[in-house]
Enzyme design. Structure first.
Site, short mmCIF file in Angstrom:
data_model
loop_
_atom_site.label_atom_id
_atom_site.label_comp_id
_atom_site.label_asym_id
_atom_site.label_seq_id
_atom_site.Cartn_x
_atom_site.Cartn_y
_atom_site.Cartn_z
N GLY A 132 0.89 -0.99 0.01
CA GLY A 132 0.23 -0.41 -0.14
C GLY A 132 0.66 1.44 -0.14
N ASP A 134 -2.01 4.62 -6.02
CA ASP A 134 -0.13 4.64 -5.94
C ASP A 134 0.97 5.69 -6.77
OD1 ASP A 134 -1.43 1.84 -4.95
OD2 ASP A 134 1.09 1.94 -5.28
N ASN A 166 -3.51 2.52 -10.36
CA ASN A 166 -3.34 1.19 -9.13
C ASN A 166 -3.66 0.57 -8.93
OD1 ASN A 166 -4.89 1.38 -6.15
ND2 ASN A 166 -6.44 1.15 -6.71
N LYS A 167 -3.93 -0.69 -8.18
CA LYS A 167 -3.80 -1.65 -8.67
C LYS A 167 -4.04 -2.00 -9.81
CE LYS A 167 -1.93 -3.94 -6.13
NZ LYS A 167 -0.93 -4.45 -6.62
O1 MRU Z 1 1.15 -3.76 -4.48
P1 MRU Z 1 0.26 -2.94 -3.37
O2 MRU Z 1 -0.95 -3.72 -2.81
O3 MRU Z 1 0.60 -2.60 -2.66
O4 MRU Z 1 -1.33 -2.21 -4.47
C1 MRU Z 1 -1.70 -1.35 -3.20
C2 MRU Z 1 -3.27 -0.45 -3.90
O5 MRU Z 1 -2.86 -0.46 -5.02
C3 MRU Z 1 -3.47 0.41 -3.10
O6 MRU Z 1 -4.99 0.70 -3.95
C4 MRU Z 1 -2.59 1.87 -3.30
O7 MRU Z 1 -1.55 1.54 -2.82
C5 MRU Z 1 -3.27 3.17 -2.24
S1 MRU Z 1 -3.20 2.39 -0.11
C6 MRU Z 1 -3.62 3.59 0.39
#
Ligand code: MRU
Length: 357
Positions: free
Chosen positions: A62, A248, A258-259
């Site tokens: 995150g 991100d 984002n994810k």
């Molecule tokens: O691969 P991750 O689990 O780190 O990805 C996280 C995300 O995509 C979240 O939506 C993003 O970091 C925002 S967290 C407040």
């Protein structure tokens, strides 16, 4: 949209039944997110390379949480550099900083936090640990405070009795506390303004099924999980009002990484007349990038797709492509909620007006 003020109480213990990232007894403690929800175990990290490894391996993940962990990693790096080189610590720390910065490429909060920590270096005289720890704690506290502000603004933007869909985990686990997208969901739930919370399971790492469901259920917020591929059908048949996600990295024009799967959700939301909300603090904006085209998208090990729970799920011999983020064009986003204010129908001018530029 109802833009009424929502009161969010920062001090309630119910808002935080765990700390994903915490500085304790001179070390960094991380709730190991690879093990949730089956096991709640904490890692104790005492060196910067260990913090970099934990970020790379997603024990902490995150974007804001990665930045906060890296800030504490800089404290550990400075301690080691001081032990090795005394007053030469500023040169001795560089290899550890480079290692931390390279741990994951997409979340700009990581580099933002290291840059902010570095900004303290010149003013420090003598042993650097105490001053850098104060700065890391400030980054942590400010992120948590930003989440409460965003929760209030975002919940005020939602229509009453909203059915919402979220993706991945943008909660207390992913931040300094309370969460970005999940902060909005928590605040809306607290004022009785949510009809339903749907959560994409979020293949391949299952942040939705494992982490978001765990977090929300701990707070007594009912969750309905769905396979990621069911999202368009959900919008077509169940009257979703708003998709709410974190970010991100957000480029100067509002394009948002984002994810993986977020872009698909935004396309589907637009096709079904569903609102699309991104919730992210100022530390997630990268105004050096004109658009999302230049955001580096992390590709992780194919094994994350080919295997699950330690067992193969794909036919032997299959290869896999595993980009773990995608970029949603600003034109598909109805609002970006930041601690500095709302950016509705984002574009370069509106982002600059709220975030600066
Ligand atoms: O691969 P991750 O689990 O780190 O990805 C996280 C995300 O995509 C979240 O939506 C993003 O970091 C925002 S967290 C407040």
């Amino acid at each position: 949209m109802n833009r009424g003020e929502v009161h969010v109480e920062q001090s309630s213990a119910a808002q935080e039944s765990f700390r994903a990232v915490e500085w304790r007894d001179g070390a960094l403690q991380l709730l190991d997110q690879r093990l949730l929800p089956q096991r709640e175990e904490y890692l104790t990290l005492k060196t910067a390379p260990d913090v970099a490894q934990a970020i790379h391996d997603m024990a902490v993940r995150g974007a804001p949480a990665i930045g906060i962990a890296a800030a504490y990693g800089v404290v550990l790096a400075a301690r080691a550099a001081w032990q090795r080189a005394g007053n030469g610590w500023r040169e001795a720390i560089e290899a550890d900083l480079a290692h931390l910065a390279a741990a994951r490429p997409t979340a700009v909060n990581l580099r933002w936090a290291i840059k902010r920590m570095r900004g303290r270096f010149n003013a420090i005289q003598g042993e650097p640990e105490a001053a850098l720890l104060a700065e890391a704690r400030a980054i942590h506290d400010e992120d948590r405070a930003a989440n409460f502000k965003m929760a209030r603004l975002g919940a005020g933007w939602l229509p009453p009795d909203a059915a919402v869909l979220t993706h991945c985990n943008a909660g207390a686990l992913a931040t300094g506390g309370y969460g970005t997208a999940l902060g909005v969901i928590r605040a809306a739930h607290a004022r009785g303004a949510l009809k339903a919370v749907y959560v994409n399971e979020t293949r391949p790492w299952l942040q939705g099924a494992r982490l978001t469901a765990w977090e929300l259920l701990r707070d007594g917020i009912p969750v309905t999980l769905l396979a990621d591929a069911a999202a368009a059908h959900l919008m077509a048949t169940r009257g979703i009002d708003c998709v709410i996600v974190g970010a991100d990295r957000i480029a100067a024009n509002g394009d948002t990484a984002n994810k993986i799967g977020t872009y698909m959700l935004a396309l589907s939301a637009r096709a079904h007349g569903v609102k699309f909300m991104v919730v992210a603090p100022g530390s997630t904006f990268d105004l050096s990038l004109d658009s999302g085209r230049d955001i580096p998208v992390e590709a992780r090990d194919a094994a994350e797709v080919l295997r699950h729970g330690g067992r193969p799920v794909a036919a032997a011999g299959a290869t896999a492509w595993n980009p773990v983020f995608d970029v949603t064009p600003a034109g598909l986003i109805d609002v970006i909620v930041t601690e500095k204010g709302l950016i509705e129908r984002p574009d370069a001018a509106r982002v600059a007006a709220v975030i600066g530029g």
